[in-house]
Design a protein around this motif. Sequence first.
Motif: not given
Ligand SMILES: [Mg+2]
Lengths: 289, 251, 258
Positions: B50-52, B88-90, B164-167
């Motif tokens: 997903k993030t990719t 972004p995440e993290l 949104l990556d894991e909001p």
């Molecule tokens: Mg991810």
Amino acid sequence: MKLPAPSLILLLLLTICFSLATYLQPQTMKWGERAQADSMMKALLGDGRRIFANHFFVKADIYFHSGYYPSIFDQGHREESHSRHMVEGHDDHDEEEHEKAMDIGQPKDWIDRFGRQFYSSSHSHLDKPGQAREILPWLKLSAELDPQRVDTYTVAAYWLRSKLGKPAEAEDFLREGLRANPNSYEILYELGLLYYENHHDLVRSVNLWELALRRWNDQDKAGKKPLEISYNEITTRLAQVEEEQGNLRQALYYRELEKKASPIPDAVQKQIDELKQRLASKTVSQSLK
Amino acid sequence: MNGILEIKDLRVEYPSRGIGEPVKLALKGLNLSVREGEVFGFLGPNGAGKTTTMNVLLGFVNATSGAAYLFGVDVKEPIARQRIGYLPELTYYYKFLTAEELLRFYARIFGIPRGETERRIDNLLKLVELEHARKRPIKTYSKGMQQRVGLAQALINNPDLLILDEPTSGLDPIGRMKVREIIQRLKNEGKTIFFSSHELGEVETVCDRVGILYQGELKVEGRVSDLIQKYQTNLEQIFLQIIGYAQPVNS
Amino acid sequence: MNAVFALSNVVIKELYRRKDFYVLFILTVLITLVMASASLFNDDKIVRYLKEICLLLIWISALAMALGTASRQIPAERENRTIFPLLAKPVTRWHVVLGKFLGCWLACGLALVVFYVFLGLVSASREHTWPVLNYFQAFWLQWIFLAVVIAIVLWGSIIFAAPSSNATICLVFVLGILIVGRYLNQIALQQSEPMRSIIYGIYFIIPHLEFFDVRDLVVHDRGLVGWGACVLVTLYGAAYTLFFLFATWLSFRRKALN
Ligand SMILES: [Mg+2]
Ligand SMILES: Nc1ncnc2c1ncn2[C@@H]1O[C@H](COP(=O)(O)OP(=O)(O)OP(=O)(O)O)[C@@H](O)[C@H]1O
């Protein structure tokens, strides 16, 4: 205010350290030279301080040339005894030699030529009145680091008394040097000059120079190879003073000594002949009376 | 091509980390299209890619083959990102800045005028409930607060498309509910939202369409209601079936 | 350009919120004042050694600041992942490189101004003169020098993994040039063939950072550098800065971020 426990512990540890230090300090005094070092520099640097002392002495020389100095990469560079030209620089016959030794050569390419605008790249000396004071901090530091290096004292004293009008400071510094080097004929000679030129105290200067001559001879006998040029200087001065005083016989004696070490014995011989003549005419006139 | 976000045969290989180690194939020919005004939920287990996918959309990672478009512009062009907001995440935002300084910084990048910037910052900080901490350096924030700052910065340019990556990761239940509300509101304003999540319940409530990614391949894609009809169970069961954790109900 | 200025603004904020500058400045002031208080043969006009020490401290501090800030910038962006929200905005990587460079350079410039004002005060307290133009030249050239150094460090921060190893390598490189750069042509002459050509090649390729060091002239009141030479050397520095920035961008452009 209530102190929280950790700071109490810290305070306690600090107290322990402090009391241990007061107890240990006198003990460490017995551990030898390093612990007894009177100056912090000495303790920190140990024997490496000689190298630093030399560095700062050279620094004084660089200051004397307003930053102009050939690097170890320049062809003109040569390890020479810097102390002499720093005091006599511009009225000496080895000026030409000095120029050669200090030459950094023609620029070799455009980078070299362009770069010379951004550092001191022309030979000059500190000769404006009072400017010579700028070399003193480095000499002082050098003496701090290596009290056994005598030319530090003589060079500094030369400038202090002859160009900066500070004979008292010059004398203090020379005496400091003498305490560290009681057998130094150079310091004694310089001290004699100070009495001669600044205080016009002939008696003391002659005494000092005679002492210097004795020290020189002692060292010569001990096989320590003292500097010929110093011998020459001392005897010349003694001969001059005696001549001024009219003690021609004494003067003759010192001229004879001078001739032995002189680079120009012929000139000295001329003076000797002159003295002999005066002595002869004096004895003649005396016998006539 | 009517999608605001288009992905065509996308393959991404990560180079091998050492001699003898194989290259990592993170995406294996992904096709995806998100239409204007819809909320798309991008699902998949950890490491599915997903993030990719999002990294390709934003130009951080180069596609090995295939292409991706935002607003019909290839993602290799920076201009493609003028009208998007990205969370972004993290991420640990510049620790020495305060929330309002951070937002001002991002606003300046978009060339938003001064007065407008201040107005938006007030609104956004109210929206993510960080007004009380707006003058504190970000290094004093909790994880959830940082996540909210991230959401605020994604909205600073009033984007048409949100990625949104894991909001909702790191947020408490109230925070999660808030984010759902925000997504709903943005949807009502006509924005397109593309987001990844592990909270299947929340996806079910806010999404128009979902896609389930597994080992770099899109296994299922469609309207939430259609999927539930087709599989005769809730989204969570469908997800578990696809990744092979549960038996299909109707087989 | 908005993005570049916004980025540089953040770098400057970071520098003065971290306390490095204050520490370096206070250290410089303290050491200089201690040196000034040493009694030297009751002569209170001796000034050159003070100027030299003060300038040396300024050079060390400026170099430390430039290396410290520039080597951290891009690695920190990647480590804290702030590079992602940043590049998700309409910001190119060239903007990032330029913004980071500008921020570091301006921040160092601000710090340098403070340092040089202090130098002026120290020397005026003894000499009662204000050679403003000389100080300006020294400041300006040092600032250009820092531009080249920052550009080098930024490039290094993309190539080398850890900021600390990058800073160390760059420090060795810069000090090496400052110390022997000027003499490489003479060293080359002392070598035999393949080495001679190699060293000559290096001599003509490296940025001659020693041009920017006019401490000698300031300390010894050697007068001003010609303004023509100043302009030329500024262009020289600018060319190398651009070269390194461009190299930074080339290395950064294709780099996958994660
Ligand atoms: Mg991810
Ligand atoms: N830089 C990289 N180098 C090599 N492999 C990578 C790299 N980044 C990610 N991967 C691999 O690519 C695959 C997809 O990773 P990705 O981060 O896209 O997963 P994800 O779906 O976002 O997972 P999560 O739900 O845990 O965030 C994983 O197997 C991961 O190990």
